[in-house]
Design an enzyme around this catalytic site. Structure first.
Site, PDB file in Angstrom:
ATOM      1  N   HIS A   1       0.937  -1.089  -0.093  1.00 14.55           N
ATOM      2  CA  HIS A   1      -0.136  -0.076  -0.055  1.00 14.55           C
ATOM      3  C   HIS A   1       0.800   1.319   0.023  1.00 14.55           C
ATOM      4  CE1 HIS A   1      -3.430   2.612   1.350  1.00 14.55           C
ATOM      5  NE2 HIS A   1      -2.360   3.306   2.037  1.00 14.55           N
ATOM      6  N   GLU A   2       1.683   1.458   0.815  1.00 16.90           N
ATOM      7  CA  GLU A   2       2.928   2.409   0.941  1.00 16.90           C
ATOM      8  C   GLU A   2       3.410   2.627  -0.436  1.00 16.90           C
ATOM      9  OE1 GLU A   2       2.268   4.386   3.165  1.00 16.90           O
ATOM     10  OE2 GLU A   2       1.203   3.064   4.515  1.00 16.90           O
TER      11      GLU A   2
ATOM     12  N   HIS B   1       1.524   4.261  -2.859  1.00 16.28           N
ATOM     13  CA  HIS B   1       1.460   5.708  -2.739  1.00 16.28           C
ATOM     14  C   HIS B   1       2.707   6.330  -3.200  1.00 16.28           C
ATOM     15  CE1 HIS B   1      -1.912   6.702  -0.249  1.00 16.28           C
ATOM     16  NE2 HIS B   1      -1.613   5.946   0.672  1.00 16.28           N
TER      17      HIS B   1
ATOM     18  N   GLU C   1      -6.264   7.128  -1.203  1.00 17.67           N
ATOM     19  CA  GLU C   1      -6.166   5.849  -0.161  1.00 17.67           C
ATOM     20  C   GLU C   1      -6.589   4.818  -0.892  1.00 17.67           C
ATOM     21  OE1 GLU C   1      -4.358   5.293   2.421  1.00 17.67           O
ATOM     22  OE2 GLU C   1      -3.697   7.390   2.455  1.00 17.67           O
TER      23      GLU C   1
END
Length: 199
Positions: free
Chosen positions: A97-98, A101, A179
């Site tokens: 997930h990071e 980003h 997100e």
């Protein structure tokens, strides 16, 4: 507007100082740190990204973040609480997930949006304050009256609060969309099961 980009430029440095992030590398003695670095490295390669800095910070909260002014100068850090509460598959989902980003350029995008919102908040607040100041000043005076000046200051502060709240709703909505996109990217990198477990 400029302050948003100054914050972005020093974000990696500030995060390491403020959170007490300890960087880890492939030669770390701790097995978890080695696994963390290797996992971030693999995910970064899958996303066609340069290797970010990887770190751990001491906190009981389950948390992780990515920051940095560009894809080449990014940082991915996780809390010690995350290691204690999650298994390796779930942590991999969080890391993916990071990394998503970073791949999506969310730090730059959010800095740009926040800068635009801040600029409009100040600009519109000045306009509303000027209208209030002029309305409470007599036309036959050469300049604004004391009452007009004081009212202008008070209205300027109130307008900043009001427009700031409206602006924060815009940035919060946009952030939520980023997100969701990072969740989707994380599922692509680490697998749907890992992302579901992380969530």
């Amino acid at each position: 507007f400029g302050a948003s980009f100054v914050s972005l430029l020093i974000s990696r440095w500030m995060a390491k100082r403020a959170m007490g992030v300890k960087l880890v590398g492939p030669d770390s003695r701790d097995a978890d740190a080695q696994w963390l670095y290797a996992t971030v490295s693999r995910l970064a390669q899958q996303a066609n990204l340069p290797m970010p800095e990887v770190g751990v910070y001491d906190s009981p909260e389950m948390n992780a973040f990515a920051t940095g002014p560009s894809k080449k100068r990014s940082l991915v850090a996780v809390s010690t609480g995350l290691f204690r509460a999650m298994n390796k598959q779930e942590i991999e989902g969080v890391l993916a997930h990071e990394i998503a980003h970073v791949a999506n350029g969310d730090m730059v995008t959010m800095a740009l949006l926040q800068g635009v919102v801040n600029a409009f908040v100040l600009y519109l607040s000045h306009i509303v304050a000027m209208i209030a100041r002029n309305a409470l000043s007599s036309r036959d005076e050469r300049g604004p009256s004391f009452l007009g000046v004081m009212a202008g200051h008070m209205v300027f502060i109130a307008a900043q609060i009001a427009f700031g709240l409206l602006g924060s709703m815009i940035t919060a909505w946009f952030s939520r969309q980023r997100e969701f996109r990072a969740d989707s990217g994380g599922a692509s990198l680490a697998g749907q099961g890992a992302m579901v477990g992380a969530l």
